[in-house]
Design a protein around this motif. Structure first.
Motif, PDB file in Angstrom:
ATOM      1  N   GLY A 413       2.995   4.171  -3.238  1.00  0.00           N
ATOM      2  CA  GLY A 413       3.529   3.026  -2.519  1.00  0.00           C
ATOM      3  C   GLY A 413       2.490   1.927  -2.430  1.00  0.00           C
ATOM      4  O   GLY A 413       1.316   2.130  -2.752  1.00  0.00           O
ATOM      5  N   ARG A 414       2.913   0.750  -2.024  1.00  0.00           N
ATOM      6  CA  ARG A 414       1.993  -0.365  -1.843  1.00  0.00           C
ATOM      7  C   ARG A 414       1.237  -0.214  -0.534  1.00  0.00           C
ATOM      8  O   ARG A 414       1.756   0.337   0.443  1.00  0.00           O
ATOM      9  CB  ARG A 414       2.741  -1.695  -1.878  1.00  0.00           C
ATOM     10  CG  ARG A 414       3.138  -2.137  -3.287  1.00  0.00           C
ATOM     11  CD  ARG A 414       3.708  -3.541  -3.254  1.00  0.00           C
ATOM     12  NE  ARG A 414       5.013  -3.546  -2.619  1.00  0.00           N
ATOM     13  CZ  ARG A 414       6.170  -3.486  -3.279  1.00  0.00           C
ATOM     14  NH1 ARG A 414       6.173  -3.382  -4.594  1.00  0.00           N
ATOM     15  NH2 ARG A 414       7.318  -3.515  -2.628  1.00  0.00           N
ATOM     16  N   GLY A 416      -0.100  -0.696   2.983  1.00  0.00           N
ATOM     17  CA  GLY A 416       0.522  -1.287   4.148  1.00  0.00           C
ATOM     18  C   GLY A 416       0.850  -0.231   5.190  1.00  0.00           C
ATOM     19  O   GLY A 416       0.576   0.964   5.009  1.00  0.00           O
ATOM     20  N   GLU A 418       3.661   1.158   6.092  1.00  0.00           N
ATOM     21  CA  GLU A 418       4.594   2.203   5.669  1.00  0.00           C
ATOM     22  C   GLU A 418       3.878   3.283   4.874  1.00  0.00           C
ATOM     23  O   GLU A 418       4.108   4.482   5.083  1.00  0.00           O
ATOM     24  CB  GLU A 418       5.731   1.601   4.820  1.00  0.00           C
ATOM     25  CG  GLU A 418       6.693   0.728   5.588  1.00  0.00           C
ATOM     26  CD  GLU A 418       6.146  -0.681   5.807  1.00  0.00           C
ATOM     27  OE1 GLU A 418       5.055  -0.991   5.272  1.00  0.00           O
ATOM     28  OE2 GLU A 418       6.798  -1.468   6.521  1.00  0.00           O
ATOM     29  N   LEU A 419       2.989   2.860   3.954  1.00  0.00           N
ATOM     30  CA  LEU A 419       2.244   3.847   3.178  1.00  0.00           C
ATOM     31  C   LEU A 419       1.286   4.617   4.078  1.00  0.00           C
ATOM     32  O   LEU A 419       1.141   5.846   3.927  1.00  0.00           O
ATOM     33  CB  LEU A 419       1.470   3.153   2.051  1.00  0.00           C
ATOM     34  CG  LEU A 419       0.638   4.088   1.158  1.00  0.00           C
ATOM     35  CD1 LEU A 419       1.540   5.077   0.424  1.00  0.00           C
ATOM     36  CD2 LEU A 419      -0.197   3.284   0.161  1.00  0.00           C
ATOM     37  N   GLU A 468       0.933  -0.819  -6.381  1.00  0.00           N
ATOM     38  CA  GLU A 468       0.711  -2.154  -6.933  1.00  0.00           C
ATOM     39  C   GLU A 468      -0.419  -2.149  -7.951  1.00  0.00           C
ATOM     40  O   GLU A 468      -0.266  -2.646  -9.072  1.00  0.00           O
ATOM     41  CB  GLU A 468       0.415  -3.141  -5.810  1.00  0.00           C
ATOM     42  CG  GLU A 468       0.216  -4.576  -6.285  1.00  0.00           C
ATOM     43  CD  GLU A 468       0.067  -5.555  -5.138  1.00  0.00           C
ATOM     44  OE1 GLU A 468      -0.063  -6.759  -5.412  1.00  0.00           O
ATOM     45  OE2 GLU A 468       0.095  -5.118  -3.972  1.00  0.00           O
ATOM     46  N   LYS A 471       0.481   0.307 -11.147  1.00  0.00           N
ATOM     47  CA  LYS A 471       1.923   0.119 -11.330  1.00  0.00           C
ATOM     48  C   LYS A 471       2.469   0.817 -12.577  1.00  0.00           C
ATOM     49  O   LYS A 471       3.612   1.282 -12.580  1.00  0.00           O
ATOM     50  CB  LYS A 471       2.253  -1.377 -11.368  1.00  0.00           C
ATOM     51  CG  LYS A 471       1.557  -2.163 -12.475  1.00  0.00           C
ATOM     52  CD  LYS A 471       1.878  -3.648 -12.362  1.00  0.00           C
ATOM     53  CE  LYS A 471       1.161  -4.447 -13.463  1.00  0.00           C
ATOM     54  NZ  LYS A 471       1.438  -5.888 -13.331  1.00  0.00           N
ATOM     55  N   GLU A 489      10.520  -1.765  -4.767  1.00  0.00           N
ATOM     56  CA  GLU A 489      10.159  -1.515  -3.373  1.00  0.00           C
ATOM     57  C   GLU A 489       8.912  -0.635  -3.265  1.00  0.00           C
ATOM     58  O   GLU A 489       8.293  -0.554  -2.210  1.00  0.00           O
ATOM     59  CB  GLU A 489      11.319  -0.825  -2.654  1.00  0.00           C
ATOM     60  CG  GLU A 489      12.571  -1.667  -2.568  1.00  0.00           C
ATOM     61  CD  GLU A 489      13.730  -0.898  -1.964  1.00  0.00           C
ATOM     62  OE1 GLU A 489      14.730  -1.538  -1.586  1.00  0.00           O
ATOM     63  OE2 GLU A 489      13.632   0.346  -1.863  1.00  0.00           O
ATOM     64  N   THR A 490       8.584   0.017  -4.410  1.00  0.00           N
ATOM     65  CA  THR A 490       7.450   0.946  -4.430  1.00  0.00           C
ATOM     66  C   THR A 490       6.367   0.517  -5.408  1.00  0.00           C
ATOM     67  O   THR A 490       5.173   0.611  -5.096  1.00  0.00           O
ATOM     68  CB  THR A 490       7.932   2.362  -4.802  1.00  0.00           C
ATOM     69  OG1 THR A 490       8.975   2.758  -3.908  1.00  0.00           O
ATOM     70  CG2 THR A 490       6.789   3.362  -4.754  1.00  0.00           C
ATOM     71  N   ARG A 494       4.442  -7.084  -4.631  1.00  0.00           N
ATOM     72  CA  ARG A 494       5.462  -7.169  -3.578  1.00  0.00           C
ATOM     73  C   ARG A 494       6.380  -8.362  -3.846  1.00  0.00           C
ATOM     74  O   ARG A 494       5.932  -9.491  -4.021  1.00  0.00           O
ATOM     75  CB  ARG A 494       4.781  -7.290  -2.219  1.00  0.00           C
ATOM     76  CG  ARG A 494       5.739  -7.322  -1.050  1.00  0.00           C
ATOM     77  CD  ARG A 494       5.005  -7.389   0.287  1.00  0.00           C
ATOM     78  NE  ARG A 494       4.484  -6.079   0.675  1.00  0.00           N
ATOM     79  CZ  ARG A 494       3.198  -5.721   0.576  1.00  0.00           C
ATOM     80  NH1 ARG A 494       2.321  -6.585   0.094  1.00  0.00           N
ATOM     81  NH2 ARG A 494       2.810  -4.526   0.948  1.00  0.00           N
ATOM     82  N   THR A 498      10.087  -5.553   1.822  1.00  0.00           N
ATOM     83  CA  THR A 498      10.422  -4.130   1.814  1.00  0.00           C
ATOM     84  C   THR A 498       9.373  -3.325   1.064  1.00  0.00           C
ATOM     85  O   THR A 498       9.055  -3.623  -0.092  1.00  0.00           O
ATOM     86  CB  THR A 498      11.798  -3.906   1.153  1.00  0.00           C
ATOM     87  OG1 THR A 498      12.765  -4.722   1.804  1.00  0.00           O
ATOM     88  CG2 THR A 498      12.200  -2.439   1.245  1.00  0.00           C
ATOM     89  N   ASP A 499       8.821  -2.317   1.714  1.00  0.00           N
ATOM     90  CA  ASP A 499       7.899  -1.367   1.094  1.00  0.00           C
ATOM     91  C   ASP A 499       8.409   0.035   1.368  1.00  0.00           C
ATOM     92  O   ASP A 499       8.567   0.433   2.533  1.00  0.00           O
ATOM     93  CB  ASP A 499       6.480  -1.514   1.659  1.00  0.00           C
ATOM     94  CG  ASP A 499       5.770  -2.743   1.131  1.00  0.00           C
ATOM     95  OD1 ASP A 499       6.019  -3.113  -0.028  1.00  0.00           O
ATOM     96  OD2 ASP A 499       4.975  -3.339   1.883  1.00  0.00           O
TER      97      ASP A 499
END
Length: 573
Positions: A413-414, A416, A418-419, A468, A471, A489-490, A494, A498-499
């Motif tokens: 994931g990117r 942030g 959420e990750l 990111e 990738k 989204e993943t 970005r 949404t992540d």
């Protein structure tokens, strides 16, 4: 008429000759004057000249010369000025001390010279008879203490055969400066332990001392800044032609910093304050690296073994120093759990409690603790670490080369919030499998045991990817199960707010037909192992997770994948 005309011609020829040779003659005369008068007067007379004796005469002859001069003073035939008396008395004391005389005769060392001006100034308006004698303190330190780590010519040859760099201190048993430097030298040697060899050469070892000393145009060996003098042999330097000489302040901090920077080429570690540590170090550091923060009471620069560790572990960790101040103690205690200095803090994954060690460290302890904490609890899967983690088709499992099937569970994931949240979840998954205590209560039929057994046996590795920055690998692993609209989204840059972190697992299975092939142990990147044309030593099968972020559900899914992967002949690429 011919003879009359020839006289002016001869006169003209003589004038031309004089003009032609006048400049060389003037230059020759000036050179002779410079050599005979200017140069000798530009240098102070030697202490032998003061006593009106030849250089390098014996101590007995020095005493005889002094007795002749002092006899004139005692008889009243001569009354020396304070200045003359100080010079003669100084020369006598210096040249009748065997150690001082040897250092002066061979290497031109005269570390007491400042005494002459000090005493002359102190007794400027008084008679020479008022001067307190002796001028020089000849007290000798304990030989056993001073003889610490002294090396001989034979020792020197064996040290050069070693691959470690070498730092040598030249000293004299009769030197007070060398005795005063001894404690600092012990500290320097301890800081270089494991990084370089150290030793001391006494000037009595004339052959070795003369070989490593600098040389004047006359060939006389000398030490430019007197004693003690430090000389370093960098790695692969085996002769005096490539040595480096220290010319700075004789302090522990200055010497070790010079050796680490100039001789070893090690990186410096910067100091930060409570106001700059977060914005200039923590916020700018690579997300995959462990942050190592060392607290110091003294403000000394990093020891060479710490800087060596920073170089060895540069791919895994970033290093910073903080000067401990009592007024900041509550800040560091609340933020990092540091009670006092010296201390070392390891900051690993986001949200994970810092690992803190208090007290002084040495080379071996620090190396062990760095190896233990070099990875994050959930490490980033990168080219430099993929082999070590067992997540590379061109390598082997962490369980060993005989293991035929193994797995890597990868969160992608990117960067942030959420990750970070999902990374914390995966750490808890890993902790639960390691302890197995939660599983016993939640799973009486042992349906989760394949994942726990695989982790304990080192056939299962947990890691994460930067969707990111990495990738290509992200797109490759997710493109078959994730739609083109939602894959961004993943993976990749970005596009909106949404992540969505996603989890997948890779099964590696040994290709026995390829066991005899020559394996390249350092692929260019993880992506190269996926897209390359050559057959890898291990086949790969990727499975994506589509469930919730509940820990037990994730463990159940991983266990099912491992059970199927171990028991069924599944397709691979």
């Amino acid at each position: 008429m011919a003879r009359v005309g020839s006289q002016p011609a001869a006169k003209t020829s003589m004038v031309s000759t004089i003009k032609a040779y006048s400049l060389p003659l003037i230059l020759f005369a000036a050179a002779m004057f410079y050599q005979l008068f200017v140069i000798p007067n530009s240098f102070p007379p030697s202490h032998y000249d003061v006593l009106e004796i030849k250089r390098y005469v014996s101590i007995e002859e020095v005493k005889e010369a002094y007795e002749k001069i002092s006899a004139k003073w005692n008889s009243g035939d001569e009354v020396p000025s304070t200045s003359d008396f100080v010079k003669i008395q100084y020369a006598y004391e210096l040249l009748t001390n065997p150690s001082w005389k040897k250092s002066y005769d061979i290497f031109g060392i005269d570390e007491h010279l400042h005494v002459i001006e000090r005493v002359k100034e102190q007794y400027a308006d008084e008679s020479y008879s008022k001067i307190e004698l002796p001028l020089l303190d000849a007290t000798v330190s304990d030989p056993e203490d001073v003889s610490l780590d002294v090396i001989t010519s034979k020792d020197f040859e064996s040290l050069l055969e070693n691959t470690h760099p070498l730092l040598i201190q030249f000293f004299s048993f009769g030197s007070k400066r060398c005795a005063q430097f001894l404690d600092a030298w012990k500290r320097i040697a301890s800081l270089l332990d494991g990084v370089a060899n150290t030793g001391r050469v006494e000037l009595g070892d004339l052959q070795l001392a003369a070989y490593l000393a600098e040389k004047k145009p006359t060939g006389q060996p000398f030490f430019r800044n007197g004693l003690p003098s430090l000389v370093a042999f960098p790695p692969d330097c085996k002769t005096a032609d490539c040595v480096l000489r220290f010319e700075g302040e004789l302090s522990v901090d200055a010497v070790t910093d010079w050796f680490a920077t100039t001789v070893l080429g090690l990186p410096r570690i910067l100091y930060y304050t409570r106001d700059t540590l977060v914005p200039k170090f923590l916020a700018k550091g690579s997300p995959h690296k462990v942050k190592v923060i060392l607290f110091s009471k003294t403000g000394e620069r990093a020891a060479p073994f710490v800087r060596q560790a920073a170089k060895i572990y540069w791919a895994y960790a970033s290093f910073a120093f903080v000067l401990w101040r009592e007024e900041d103690s509550s800040y560091w205690w609340n933020g990092l759990g540091v009670e006092s200095a010296p201390a070392i803090v390891f900051l690993k994954d986001p949200g994970l409690k810092p690992v803190v060690y208090h007290g002084s460290v040495n080379n071996s302890w620090f190396s062990n603790i760095m190896e233990q904490h070099k990875q994050q609890e959930l490490p980033q899967l990168r080219s430099v670490s993929s082999m070590e983690l067992g997540c590379n088709a061109q390598g082997y499992s962490r369980a060993g080369e005989d293991t035929t099937t193994w797995y890597c569970a990868v969160l992608v994931g990117r960067l942030g919030p959420e990750l970070d949240k999902m990374r914390e979840t995966m750490r808890r998954v890993q902790e639960s499998l390691s302890s197995n205590s939660d599983l016993k209560a939640a799973d009486k039929d042992e349906s989760f045991s394949p994942a726990a057994a695989a982790l304990i046996n080192r056939r299962l590795t947990f890691a994460w990817l930067d969707g990111e920055a990495q990738k290509k690998y992200c797109f490759f692993c997710l493109h078959t199960d994730v739609s083109s609209e939602t894959i961004y989204e993943t993976c990749g840059p970005r596009r909106d707010m949404t992540d969505v972190p996603r989890l997948f697992i890779v099964r590696y299975k040994r290709n026995f037909t390829e066991d005899n092939m020559k394996v390249e142990t350092k692929p260019k990147s993880i992506w190269d192992t996926l897209q390359g044309d050559d057959v890898d030593p291990a086949s790969q099968l990727v499975a994506r997770y589509n469930g919730s972020d509940e820990i037990l559900q994730i463990i159940e899914w991983i266990s099912k994948i491992i059970k199927d992967g171990d028991s069924r002949d599944l397709p691979a690429f």
